[in-house]
Design a protein around this motif. Structure first.
Motif, PDB file in Angstrom:
ATOM      1  N   LEU A 111      40.413  44.772  15.597  1.00  0.00           N
ATOM      2  CA  LEU A 111      40.252  45.585  14.378  1.00  0.00           C
ATOM      3  C   LEU A 111      41.430  45.373  13.425  1.00  0.00           C
ATOM      4  CD1 LEU A 111      38.581  47.679  12.940  1.00  0.00           C
ATOM      5  CD2 LEU A 111      39.618  49.454  14.350  1.00  0.00           C
ATOM      6  N   THR A 112      42.623  45.790  13.882  1.00  0.00           N
ATOM      7  CA  THR A 112      43.806  45.655  13.016  1.00  0.00           C
ATOM      8  C   THR A 112      44.119  44.184  12.769  1.00  0.00           C
ATOM      9  OG1 THR A 112      44.596  47.656  14.102  1.00  0.00           O
ATOM     10  CG2 THR A 112      46.171  46.488  12.706  1.00  0.00           C
ATOM     11  N   GLY A 113      43.988  43.369  13.822  1.00  0.00           N
ATOM     12  CA  GLY A 113      44.319  41.954  13.702  1.00  0.00           C
ATOM     13  C   GLY A 113      43.404  41.231  12.716  1.00  0.00           C
ATOM     14  N   THR A 114      42.117  41.526  12.772  1.00  0.00           N
ATOM     15  CA  THR A 114      41.194  40.884  11.820  1.00  0.00           C
ATOM     16  C   THR A 114      41.514  41.338  10.397  1.00  0.00           C
ATOM     17  OG1 THR A 114      39.492  40.742  13.528  1.00  0.00           O
ATOM     18  CG2 THR A 114      38.744  40.559  11.250  1.00  0.00           C
ATOM     19  N   PHE A 115      41.794  42.637  10.230  1.00  0.00           N
ATOM     20  CA  PHE A 115      42.149  43.147   8.895  1.00  0.00           C
ATOM     21  C   PHE A 115      43.389  42.426   8.355  1.00  0.00           C
ATOM     22  CE2 PHE A 115      44.355  46.045   6.041  1.00  0.00           C
ATOM     23  CZ  PHE A 115      43.338  46.442   5.184  1.00  0.00           C
ATOM     24  N   ARG A 116      44.412  42.317   9.214  1.00  0.00           N
ATOM     25  CA  ARG A 116      45.664  41.673   8.762  1.00  0.00           C
ATOM     26  C   ARG A 116      45.452  40.188   8.490  1.00  0.00           C
ATOM     27  NH1 ARG A 116      49.531  44.976  12.696  1.00  0.00           N
ATOM     28  NH2 ARG A 116      50.485  46.330  11.144  1.00  0.00           N
ATOM     29  N   THR A 117      44.593  39.539   9.287  1.00  0.00           N
ATOM     30  CA  THR A 117      44.321  38.112   9.072  1.00  0.00           C
ATOM     31  C   THR A 117      43.683  37.920   7.698  1.00  0.00           C
ATOM     32  OG1 THR A 117      43.993  37.804  11.445  1.00  0.00           O
ATOM     33  CG2 THR A 117      43.144  36.085  10.012  1.00  0.00           C
ATOM     34  N   LEU A 118      42.721  38.773   7.371  1.00  0.00           N
ATOM     35  CA  LEU A 118      42.046  38.640   6.069  1.00  0.00           C
ATOM     36  C   LEU A 118      43.021  38.890   4.920  1.00  0.00           C
ATOM     37  CD1 LEU A 118      39.481  38.418   7.778  1.00  0.00           C
ATOM     38  CD2 LEU A 118      38.360  40.001   6.204  1.00  0.00           C
ATOM     39  N   THR A 119      43.869  39.908   5.056  1.00  0.00           N
ATOM     40  CA  THR A 119      44.792  40.192   3.945  1.00  0.00           C
ATOM     41  C   THR A 119      45.823  39.076   3.803  1.00  0.00           C
ATOM     42  OG1 THR A 119      46.086  41.637   5.397  1.00  0.00           O
ATOM     43  CG2 THR A 119      44.525  42.710   3.940  1.00  0.00           C
ATOM     44  N   ALA A 120      46.327  38.537   4.929  1.00  0.00           N
ATOM     45  CA  ALA A 120      47.365  37.493   4.849  1.00  0.00           C
ATOM     46  C   ALA A 120      46.794  36.193   4.277  1.00  0.00           C
ATOM     47  CB  ALA A 120      47.969  37.244   6.224  1.00  0.00           C
ATOM     48  N   PHE A 121      45.640  35.751   4.788  1.00  0.00           N
ATOM     49  CA  PHE A 121      45.066  34.479   4.321  1.00  0.00           C
ATOM     50  C   PHE A 121      44.365  34.645   2.979  1.00  0.00           C
ATOM     51  CE2 PHE A 121      46.014  33.397   8.621  1.00  0.00           C
ATOM     52  CZ  PHE A 121      46.261  32.036   8.605  1.00  0.00           C
ATOM     53  N   GLY A 122      43.928  35.867   2.670  1.00  0.00           N
ATOM     54  CA  GLY A 122      43.254  36.102   1.396  1.00  0.00           C
ATOM     55  C   GLY A 122      44.214  36.175   0.211  1.00  0.00           C
ATOM     56  N   ARG A 123      45.497  36.420   0.492  1.00  0.00           N
ATOM     57  CA  ARG A 123      46.467  36.599  -0.602  1.00  0.00           C
ATOM     58  C   ARG A 123      46.482  35.377  -1.520  1.00  0.00           C
ATOM     59  NH1 ARG A 123      51.033  37.291   2.365  1.00  0.00           N
ATOM     60  NH2 ARG A 123      50.307  39.344   3.007  1.00  0.00           N
ATOM     61  N   GLY A 124      46.626  34.193  -0.935  1.00  0.00           N
ATOM     62  CA  GLY A 124      46.663  32.959  -1.730  1.00  0.00           C
ATOM     63  C   GLY A 124      45.322  32.716  -2.411  1.00  0.00           C
ATOM     64  N   MET A 125      44.226  33.021  -1.715  1.00  0.00           N
ATOM     65  CA  MET A 125      42.888  32.831  -2.317  1.00  0.00           C
ATOM     66  C   MET A 125      42.759  33.711  -3.555  1.00  0.00           C
ATOM     67  SD  MET A 125      40.370  32.846   1.009  1.00  0.00           S
ATOM     68  CE  MET A 125      40.813  32.090   2.567  1.00  0.00           C
ATOM     69  N   LYS A 126      43.289  34.939  -3.463  1.00  0.00           N
ATOM     70  CA  LYS A 126      43.197  35.864  -4.603  1.00  0.00           C
ATOM     71  C   LYS A 126      43.980  35.324  -5.797  1.00  0.00           C
ATOM     72  CE  LYS A 126      42.669  40.161  -5.083  1.00  0.00           C
ATOM     73  NZ  LYS A 126      43.228  41.459  -5.397  1.00  0.00           N
ATOM     74  N   GLU A 127      45.182  34.816  -5.508  1.00  0.00           N
ATOM     75  CA  GLU A 127      46.009  34.264  -6.589  1.00  0.00           C
ATOM     76  C   GLU A 127      45.291  33.103  -7.272  1.00  0.00           C
ATOM     77  OE1 GLU A 127      50.170  35.346  -4.371  1.00  0.00           O
ATOM     78  OE2 GLU A 127      49.718  33.220  -4.730  1.00  0.00           O
ATOM     79  N   ARG A 128      44.600  32.294  -6.454  1.00  0.00           N
ATOM     80  CA  ARG A 128      43.922  31.105  -7.003  1.00  0.00           C
ATOM     81  C   ARG A 128      42.490  31.411  -7.418  1.00  0.00           C
ATOM     82  NH1 ARG A 128      47.109  29.209  -2.593  1.00  0.00           N
ATOM     83  NH2 ARG A 128      45.416  29.486  -1.111  1.00  0.00           N
ATOM     84  N   ARG A 129      42.054  32.637  -7.169  1.00  0.00           N
ATOM     85  CA  ARG A 129      40.715  33.106  -7.533  1.00  0.00           C
ATOM     86  C   ARG A 129      39.614  32.193  -6.985  1.00  0.00           C
ATOM     87  NH1 ARG A 129      41.538  37.238 -10.635  1.00  0.00           N
ATOM     88  NH2 ARG A 129      39.387  37.507 -11.329  1.00  0.00           N
ATOM     89  N   SER A 130      39.793  31.809  -5.717  1.00  0.00           N
ATOM     90  CA  SER A 130      38.794  30.945  -5.090  1.00  0.00           C
ATOM     91  C   SER A 130      38.951  30.990  -3.571  1.00  0.00           C
ATOM     92  CB  SER A 130      39.002  29.502  -5.580  1.00  0.00           C
ATOM     93  OG  SER A 130      38.205  28.615  -4.842  1.00  0.00           O
ATOM     94  N   GLY A 131      37.853  31.236  -2.873  1.00  0.00           N
ATOM     95  CA  GLY A 131      37.939  31.191  -1.423  1.00  0.00           C
ATOM     96  C   GLY A 131      36.695  31.738  -0.760  1.00  0.00           C
ATOM     97  N   ALA A 132      36.590  31.461   0.525  1.00  0.00           N
ATOM     98  CA  ALA A 132      35.471  31.982   1.316  1.00  0.00           C
ATOM     99  C   ALA A 132      35.999  32.338   2.704  1.00  0.00           C
ATOM    100  CB  ALA A 132      34.366  30.940   1.422  1.00  0.00           C
ATOM    101  N   ILE A 133      35.525  33.461   3.201  1.00  0.00           N
ATOM    102  CA  ILE A 133      35.975  33.967   4.502  1.00  0.00           C
ATOM    103  C   ILE A 133      34.742  34.300   5.330  1.00  0.00           C
ATOM    104  CG2 ILE A 133      37.149  35.903   5.652  1.00  0.00           C
ATOM    105  CD1 ILE A 133      38.975  36.095   3.154  1.00  0.00           C
ATOM    106  N   VAL A 134      34.792  33.941   6.610  1.00  0.00           N
ATOM    107  CA  VAL A 134      33.749  34.387   7.543  1.00  0.00           C
ATOM    108  C   VAL A 134      34.426  35.126   8.701  1.00  0.00           C
ATOM    109  CG1 VAL A 134      31.930  33.694   9.146  1.00  0.00           C
ATOM    110  CG2 VAL A 134      32.134  32.550   6.934  1.00  0.00           C
ATOM    111  N   THR A 135      34.007  36.345   8.941  1.00  0.00           N
ATOM    112  CA  THR A 135      34.454  37.093  10.105  1.00  0.00           C
ATOM    113  C   THR A 135      33.429  36.891  11.225  1.00  0.00           C
ATOM    114  OG1 THR A 135      33.283  39.065   9.370  1.00  0.00           O
ATOM    115  CG2 THR A 135      35.602  38.863   8.706  1.00  0.00           C
ATOM    116  N   VAL A 136      33.836  37.226  12.458  1.00  0.00           N
ATOM    117  CA  VAL A 136      32.889  37.105  13.568  1.00  0.00           C
ATOM    118  C   VAL A 136      32.691  38.481  14.205  1.00  0.00           C
ATOM    119  CG1 VAL A 136      32.404  36.015  15.788  1.00  0.00           C
ATOM    120  CG2 VAL A 136      33.450  34.687  13.954  1.00  0.00           C
ATOM    121  N   GLY A 137      31.468  38.986  14.042  1.00  0.00           N
ATOM    122  CA  GLY A 137      31.097  40.237  14.684  1.00  0.00           C
ATOM    123  C   GLY A 137      30.458  39.925  16.019  1.00  0.00           C
TER     124      GLY A 137
END
Ligand SMILES: NC(=O)c1ccc[n+]([C@@H]2O[C@H](COP(=O)([O-])OP(=O)(O)OC[C@H]3O[C@@H](n4cnc5c(N)ncnc54)[C@H](O)[C@@H]3O)[C@@H](O)[C@H]2O)c1
Length: 259
Positions: A111-137
């Motif tokens: 739970l916490t780890g997936t949230f932190r992974t998305l925020t850490a790796f998403g930071r650069g994507m947000k700056e560049r306004r481009s990216g795709a993420i897939v989580t695994v449920g």
């Protein structure tokens, strides 16, 4: 060719069964891939097999996630795709037999780890306004199971995926979830061999009469990370040989065989 400018993808849990298949498939798609895993030796072996780069990560540890995200950008370049595959798995048991240390660990990682992974790796994507993420449920996210801690974390990942999809949609980032059913990874095969799980009882609950292969899940992840899924965000996609679809059939004698 993808319109995503950078072709760098990170796969957490990349040394595991579904993770390795994802690394293999993304390499075939032309991505440069970082194999991120708690098990550094296996991560290295997987990276060598598929021409990727290995980096240790413990998604239960915030500093480790930040270090891995920085490593990927430094060594491979801007990361525009993330497959957040890593998870702490669990064996079935009754709620009153729950080991609360394991409960804490499963919540911290999944739970916490997936949230932190998305925020850490998403930071650069947000700056560049481009990216795709897939989580695994997991299909355990949709219904009751004897996986007392794991199931609730997977249900939470579905909700989290939709939250990120909406929060970051106008920043050019898509966020989707794949939900595997019983998948024949090497770890699952080993638990069949030890007699802990029975593949036949699982196959009976599928519409297709087969269990899922790791590459079936990897193919769905590959699609959702690609431009072919440009208008898809905030979804959860079961990859389960029709296991969710069969649930009420047990009330009527089970899934029919071939005609
Ligand atoms: N195999 C199935 O039947 C099945 C079904 C539904 C969902 N899933 C999900 O698919 C994903 C992959 O599972 P799998 O079957 O390939 O399992 P697996 O055990 O083969 O792989 C999991 C990988 O995650 C790594 N990992 C564990 N804790 C970690 C941590 N704290 N930090 C970084 N890496 C960590 C492990 O070292 C391992 O390489 C998981 O999210 C799992 O919940 C699997």
């Amino acid at each position: 060719m993808s319109s995503i400018e950078s072709r760098v993808a990170a796969v957490t849990g990349g040394a595991g069964g579904i993770g390795e298949a994802t690394v293999q498939r993304l390499r075939q798609d032309g991505w440069q891939v970082a194999v991120l895993d708690l098990d550094p030796d296996n991560a290295k072996r997987v990276a060598e097999r598929h021409g990727a780069l290995a980096c240790p990560i413990d998604i239960g540890d915030a500093a480790s996630i930040e270090a891995a995200a920085a490593f990927v950008e430094r060594e491979l370049g801007p990361c525009s795709a993330l497959a957040a595959v890593a998870a702490h798995l669990e064996n079935p048991h009754a709620p009153e037999r729950q080991d609360m240390d394991e409960w804490d660990d499963i919540l911290r990682v999944n739970l916490t780890g997936t949230f932190r992974t998305l925020t850490a790796f998403g930071r650069g994507m947000k700056e560049r306004r481009s990216g795709a993420i897939v989580t695994v449920g997991s299909i355990t996210a949709f219904n009751s199971s004897p996986l007392q801690a794991y199931g609730p974390t997977k249900a939470a990942i579905l909700n989290m995926t939709r939250n990120f999809a909406v929060a970051w949609g106008r920043s050019g980032i898509r966020v989707n979830c794949v939900c595997p059913g019983p998948t024949r990874t090497p770890a699952v095969e080993a638990s069949y061999a030890r007699g802990e799980r029975n593949p036949e009882t699982m196959i009976r609950q599928t519409a297709l009469g087969t269990l899922v292969r790791p590459m079936d899940v990897a193919n769905a992840i590959s699609f959702l990370l690609s431009d072919q899924a440009a208008a898809i965000t905030g979804i959860d996609l079961p990859v389960d040989s029709g296991t969710l679809a069969t649930q009420l059939w047990s009330l009527y004698g089970g899934v029919p065989g071939p005609e």
